[in-house]
Design an enzyme around this catalytic site. Sequence first.
Site, PDB file in Angstrom:
ATOM      1  N   ARG A  10       0.761  -0.546   0.261  1.00 49.52           N
ATOM      2  CA  ARG A  10      -0.237   0.289  -0.146  1.00 49.52           C
ATOM      3  C   ARG A  10       0.615   1.250  -0.003  1.00 49.52           C
ATOM      4  NH1 ARG A  10      -5.815   1.553   2.925  1.00 49.52           N
ATOM      5  NH2 ARG A  10      -6.064   0.035   2.010  1.00 49.52           N
TER       6      ARG A  10
ATOM      7  N   HIS B 263      -6.924   0.551  -6.975  1.00 48.81           N
ATOM      8  CA  HIS B 263      -6.917  -0.161  -5.771  1.00 48.81           C
ATOM      9  C   HIS B 263      -8.127  -1.238  -6.037  1.00 48.81           C
ATOM     10  CE1 HIS B 263      -7.906  -1.112  -1.107  1.00 48.81           C
ATOM     11  NE2 HIS B 263      -8.410  -1.063  -1.140  1.00 48.81           N
TER      12      HIS B 263
ATOM     13  N   GLN C 283      -9.710  -4.321  -3.858  1.00 53.91           N
ATOM     14  CA  GLN C 283     -11.498  -3.535  -2.979  1.00 53.91           C
ATOM     15  C   GLN C 283     -12.336  -4.168  -4.308  1.00 53.91           C
ATOM     16  OE1 GLN C 283     -12.086  -1.500  -0.574  1.00 53.91           O
ATOM     17  NE2 GLN C 283     -14.027  -2.756  -0.934  1.00 53.91           N
TER      18      GLN C 283
ATOM     19  N   ASP D 297     -17.167   6.382  -2.249  1.00 52.46           N
ATOM     20  CA  ASP D 297     -15.887   6.820  -0.969  1.00 52.46           C
ATOM     21  C   ASP D 297     -15.332   8.320  -1.094  1.00 52.46           C
ATOM     22  OD1 ASP D 297     -13.727   5.318  -0.181  1.00 52.46           O
ATOM     23  OD2 ASP D 297     -12.712   6.158  -2.172  1.00 52.46           O
TER      24      ASP D 297
ATOM     25  N   CYS E 196     -16.202   1.378  -0.545  1.00 52.75           N
ATOM     26  CA  CYS E 196     -15.283   0.619   0.314  1.00 52.75           C
ATOM     27  C   CYS E 196     -14.473   0.698   2.119  1.00 52.75           C
ATOM     28  CB  CYS E 196     -13.742   1.318  -0.751  1.00 52.75           C
ATOM     29  SG  CYS E 196     -13.668   2.611  -0.716  1.00 52.75           S
TER      30      CYS E 196
ATOM     31  N   ARG F 101     -13.715  -9.008   0.555  1.00 51.99           N
ATOM     32  CA  ARG F 101     -12.615  -8.713   0.853  1.00 51.99           C
ATOM     33  C   ARG F 101     -10.811  -9.612   0.775  1.00 51.99           C
ATOM     34  NH1 ARG F 101      -9.727  -3.018   1.172  1.00 51.99           N
ATOM     35  NH2 ARG F 101      -8.231  -4.679   0.575  1.00 51.99           N
TER      36      ARG F 101
HETATM   37  N1   CP Z   1     -10.969  -0.233   1.809  1.00 50.41           N
HETATM   38  C1   CP Z   1     -10.222  -0.001   2.392  1.00 50.41           C
HETATM   39  O1   CP Z   1      -8.927  -0.560   1.700  1.00 50.41           O
HETATM   40  O2   CP Z   1     -10.364  -0.302   3.967  1.00 50.41           O
HETATM   41  P1   CP Z   1      -8.912  -0.281   4.569  1.00 50.41           P
HETATM   42  O3   CP Z   1      -7.882   1.209   4.055  1.00 50.41           O
HETATM   43  O4   CP Z   1      -9.242  -0.132   5.809  1.00 50.41           O
HETATM   44  O5   CP Z   1      -7.480  -1.389   4.612  1.00 50.41           O
HETATM   45  N1  NVA Z   2      -9.508   6.787  -1.645  1.00 52.18           N
HETATM   46  C1  NVA Z   2      -9.521   5.944  -0.239  1.00 52.18           C
HETATM   47  C2  NVA Z   2     -10.050   4.520  -0.575  1.00 52.18           C
HETATM   48  C3  NVA Z   2      -9.376   4.173   1.072  1.00 52.18           C
HETATM   49  C4  NVA Z   2      -9.671   2.509   1.644  1.00 52.18           C
HETATM   50  C5  NVA Z   2      -7.770   6.659  -0.431  1.00 52.18           C
HETATM   51  O1  NVA Z   2      -7.386   6.361  -0.741  1.00 52.18           O
HETATM   52  O2  NVA Z   2      -7.962   6.965   1.052  1.00 52.18           O
END
Ligand code: CP
Ligand code: NVA
Length: 301
Positions: free
Chosen positions: A102, A129, A132, A220, A260, A288
Amino acid sequence: MKHLISMADLTHDEIIELLDMAEDLKEKRMRGKVTDLLKNKSLGMIFEKSSTRTRVSFEVAMCDLGGHALYLNAKDMQLGRGETISDTSEVLSRYLYGIIARVYSHDTVKQLAENSSIPVINALSDHEHPCQILADLLTIREYKNNFKDLKYAWVGDGNNVCNSAILGCALVDMEILVACPPGYEPDADIVEQARALGGKVTITNDPKEAVANADILYADVWVSMGDEDEREKRLTDLAPYQINSELVELAKPDVIVMHCLPAHRGEEISAEVMDGPHSVVFDQAENRMHAQKALLLKLMA
Ligand code: CP
Ligand code: NVA
């Protein structure tokens, strides 16, 4: 398929295969059947940003499959002191069977993959992502049986999750409409790529247009990780794009509302809708884990 960096690394058939595997794994877990298909295999999980779902679902997935997961906070690694991404990737490839990452910059996860001899999975970047959206497709299929003739409406920021949704919809042949304020459109190259895959993609500034007769509404956050400096401007610009009861009324009566997570009730989604009868957000979160198990098996078994 060796890595999952973009949703477009998957074909239509691979997505369906992963969803079928995920469904089977979900059913097995409910019956308490354990599998040890990843016994003695370790997954490295590099995180530059916060996470609840991604971290826990991948860690539990590895445990359920008989393997092991290592949480690696990027700040605690030598990466944080200037070791190159390529050296890090070469070294981790000598120990592990897979990496999830990430990251802030999409380029980081691409570089990890380019220099790795083990599968690398994008666990969220500023651009996409895919994990997701894979889980979301599983959720949609559970509620709607298939993807044919469904209308998916994204309302809000055309962000990383939106980019993967556009590609995912194109790959399963589902129409997507994105309603966002001017300046918040999803990446033009993603839209072009989706259309080249045969995807039906509409971008509009009018949430009502996107939502009319929709089968799926998706929200989101308005302030993604890394966008914190723009918080005030974003809350103002995106205010007309809240998914609330008024918008839900315009969709199909059996519409499902997705997010999400994490959610900010009163911003991108009203509390009433988030906690209301159309919401499937916690099924998405659960899925997930099942979808990622399928992915881990496909890439690492
Ligand atoms: N939706 C998602 O990726 O959640 P987190 O940021 O908690 O991993
Ligand atoms: N768009 C959001 C998604 C979090 C899971 C971000 O990038 O923070």
